[in-house]
Design an enzyme around this catalytic site. Structure first.
Site, PDB file in Angstrom:
ATOM      1  N   LYS A   1       2.483  -9.110   9.405  1.00 64.09           N
ATOM      2  CA  LYS A   1       2.939  -9.781   8.957  1.00 64.09           C
ATOM      3  C   LYS A   1       3.646  -9.732  10.713  1.00 64.09           C
ATOM      4  O   LYS A   1       4.267 -10.789  11.424  1.00 64.09           O
ATOM      5  CB  LYS A   1       3.602  -9.211   8.483  1.00 64.09           C
ATOM      6  CG  LYS A   1       3.746  -9.723   6.637  1.00 64.09           C
ATOM      7  CD  LYS A   1       5.523  -9.747   5.803  1.00 64.09           C
ATOM      8  CE  LYS A   1       5.907  -7.645   5.562  1.00 64.09           C
ATOM      9  NZ  LYS A   1       4.551  -7.309   5.206  1.00 64.09           N
TER      10      LYS A   1
ATOM     11  N   ARG B   1       5.566   6.456  12.581  1.00 65.75           N
ATOM     12  CA  ARG B   1       6.767   5.745  11.216  1.00 65.75           C
ATOM     13  C   ARG B   1       6.492   6.965  10.268  1.00 65.75           C
ATOM     14  O   ARG B   1       5.021   7.119   9.714  1.00 65.75           O
ATOM     15  CB  ARG B   1       5.768   4.496  11.203  1.00 65.75           C
ATOM     16  CG  ARG B   1       6.466   3.846  11.543  1.00 65.75           C
ATOM     17  CD  ARG B   1       6.461   2.151  11.521  1.00 65.75           C
ATOM     18  NE  ARG B   1       6.514   1.931   9.961  1.00 65.75           N
ATOM     19  CZ  ARG B   1       5.843   0.550   9.550  1.00 65.75           C
ATOM     20  NH1 ARG B   1       6.158   0.334  10.229  1.00 65.75           N
ATOM     21  NH2 ARG B   1       6.570   0.653   8.307  1.00 65.75           N
TER      22      ARG B   1
ATOM     23  N   ARG C   1       4.014   2.183  -1.384  1.00 60.69           N
ATOM     24  CA  ARG C   1       5.464   0.957  -0.649  1.00 60.69           C
ATOM     25  C   ARG C   1       4.088  -0.144  -1.337  1.00 60.69           C
ATOM     26  O   ARG C   1       4.312  -1.095  -1.756  1.00 60.69           O
ATOM     27  CB  ARG C   1       4.905   0.766   0.365  1.00 60.69           C
ATOM     28  CG  ARG C   1       5.895   1.759   1.240  1.00 60.69           C
ATOM     29  CD  ARG C   1       5.724   2.054   2.604  1.00 60.69           C
ATOM     30  NE  ARG C   1       5.903   1.136   3.812  1.00 60.69           N
ATOM     31  CZ  ARG C   1       4.836   1.537   4.756  1.00 60.69           C
ATOM     32  NH1 ARG C   1       4.264   2.559   5.050  1.00 60.69           N
ATOM     33  NH2 ARG C   1       5.438   0.625   5.343  1.00 60.69           N
TER      34      ARG C   1
HETATM   35  P1  AMP Z   1       8.323  -2.675   6.698  1.00 63.76           P
HETATM   36  O1  AMP Z   1       8.732  -2.211   8.072  1.00 63.76           O
HETATM   37  O2  AMP Z   1       8.667  -4.343   6.422  1.00 63.76           O
HETATM   38  O3  AMP Z   1       6.860  -2.030   6.537  1.00 63.76           O
HETATM   39  O4  AMP Z   1       9.693  -1.461   6.165  1.00 63.76           O
HETATM   40  C1  AMP Z   1       9.871  -0.325   5.573  1.00 63.76           C
HETATM   41  C2  AMP Z   1      10.394  -0.075   4.959  1.00 63.76           C
HETATM   42  O5  AMP Z   1      11.860  -0.876   4.538  1.00 63.76           O
HETATM   43  C3  AMP Z   1      10.719  -0.263   3.708  1.00 63.76           C
HETATM   44  O6  AMP Z   1       9.364   0.417   3.519  1.00 63.76           O
HETATM   45  C4  AMP Z   1      11.497  -0.421   2.669  1.00 63.76           C
HETATM   46  O7  AMP Z   1      11.996   0.886   2.531  1.00 63.76           O
HETATM   47  C5  AMP Z   1      12.901  -0.977   4.029  1.00 63.76           C
HETATM   48  N1  AMP Z   1      12.682  -2.383   3.788  1.00 63.76           N
HETATM   49  C6  AMP Z   1      12.354  -3.321   4.375  1.00 63.76           C
HETATM   50  N2  AMP Z   1      12.585  -5.304   4.582  1.00 63.76           N
HETATM   51  C7  AMP Z   1      12.867  -4.987   2.915  1.00 63.76           C
HETATM   52  C8  AMP Z   1      13.765  -5.250   1.576  1.00 63.76           C
HETATM   53  N3  AMP Z   1      13.965  -6.843   1.913  1.00 63.76           N
HETATM   54  N4  AMP Z   1      14.252  -4.845   0.880  1.00 63.76           N
HETATM   55  C9  AMP Z   1      14.547  -3.707   0.824  1.00 63.76           C
HETATM   56  N5  AMP Z   1      13.495  -2.398   1.737  1.00 63.76           N
HETATM   57  C10 AMP Z   1      13.656  -3.073   2.778  1.00 63.76           C
END
Ligand code: AMP
Length: 192
Positions: free
Chosen positions: A19, A139, A150
């Site tokens: 993404k 990360r 996740r």
């Molecule tokens: P990502 O970088 O999109 O994989 O997001 C990393 C982490 O941020 C996720 O595992 C959640 O802990 C938090 N996070 C990101 N976007 C959201 C969202 N829309 N709702 C809730 N938690 C989020």
């Protein structure tokens, strides 16, 4: 035709589906605003803000940050003049409650969502991509246990968002296992 192009989009796909890479491509290609909630949260944490401190434990555990926190954080970004050319949501909405809040915010801004695009990648490939990313980037949430959590949350909480959105916007599924450039081309076609 520019008028018919669909440039307000939400990108879906599990962790490791590409993404972020594709959203950055669309930002370069179309000048759309890239709104990535995970990046915003990591930034808050690295700055040690109050919000950053509130969300740190969720990020580390791979759990979703509460809906109210995310919705409040994203609200002003959607109305940003920089989003005039369109926006690509990356990692939001992740729950049906977030999707409802999004639809309401966009309706009041008169910027409805045009399309939702899903990057489908087989689980084994996601796991190997994330293991690689864990070695390349610092990360804390790319460890095997947190990755499993996740992916489980994506299946249980985020997949239902697609059924919800399909009631009002087209949902396009793309093969996210193809080489990056091919995914990018398929994406451009999907939103043309
Ligand atoms: P990502 O970088 O999109 O994989 O997001 C990393 C982490 O941020 C996720 O595992 C959640 O802990 C938090 N996070 C990101 N976007 C959201 C969202 N829309 N709702 C809730 N938690 C989020």
């Amino acid at each position: 035709m520019a008028d018919a192009a669909r440039h307000n989009l939400a990108l879906f796909g599990a962790a490791g589906s590409g993404k972020g890479t594709q959203a950055k491509f669309l930002r370069r290609e179309l000048g759309v605003e890239h709104i990535a909630t995970g990046e915003m949260l990591r930034h808050e944490r690295s700055q040690g803000t109050e919000l950053g401190q509130t969300v740190a434990a969720y990020l580390d555990a791979g759990k979703l940050v509460p809906d109210e926190v995310i919705v409040a954080m994203i609200r002003h970004r959607l109305g940003d003049p920089q989003a005039d050319a369109g926006f690509v949501l990356d990692g939001f909405p992740r729950t049906v409650a977030q999707a409802r809040a999004l639809q309401q915010m966009l309706a009041s801004l008169e910027r409805p969502l045009d399309v939702a695009v899903v990057l489908d990648v087989p689980t084994e490939q996601l796991i190997s991509r994330l293991a690689l990313r864990a070695r390349l980037e610092e990360r804390g949430d790319d460890t095997p246990d947190v990755i499993a959590e996740r992916l489980r949350i994506y299946r249980d909480q985020t997949e239902p968002v697609l059924e919800y959105l399909a009631q009002s916007v087209p949902v396009v599924r793309l093969d996210g296992a193809q080489p990056v450039e091919e995914v990018s081309q398929a994406l451009l076609q999907a939103i043309a």
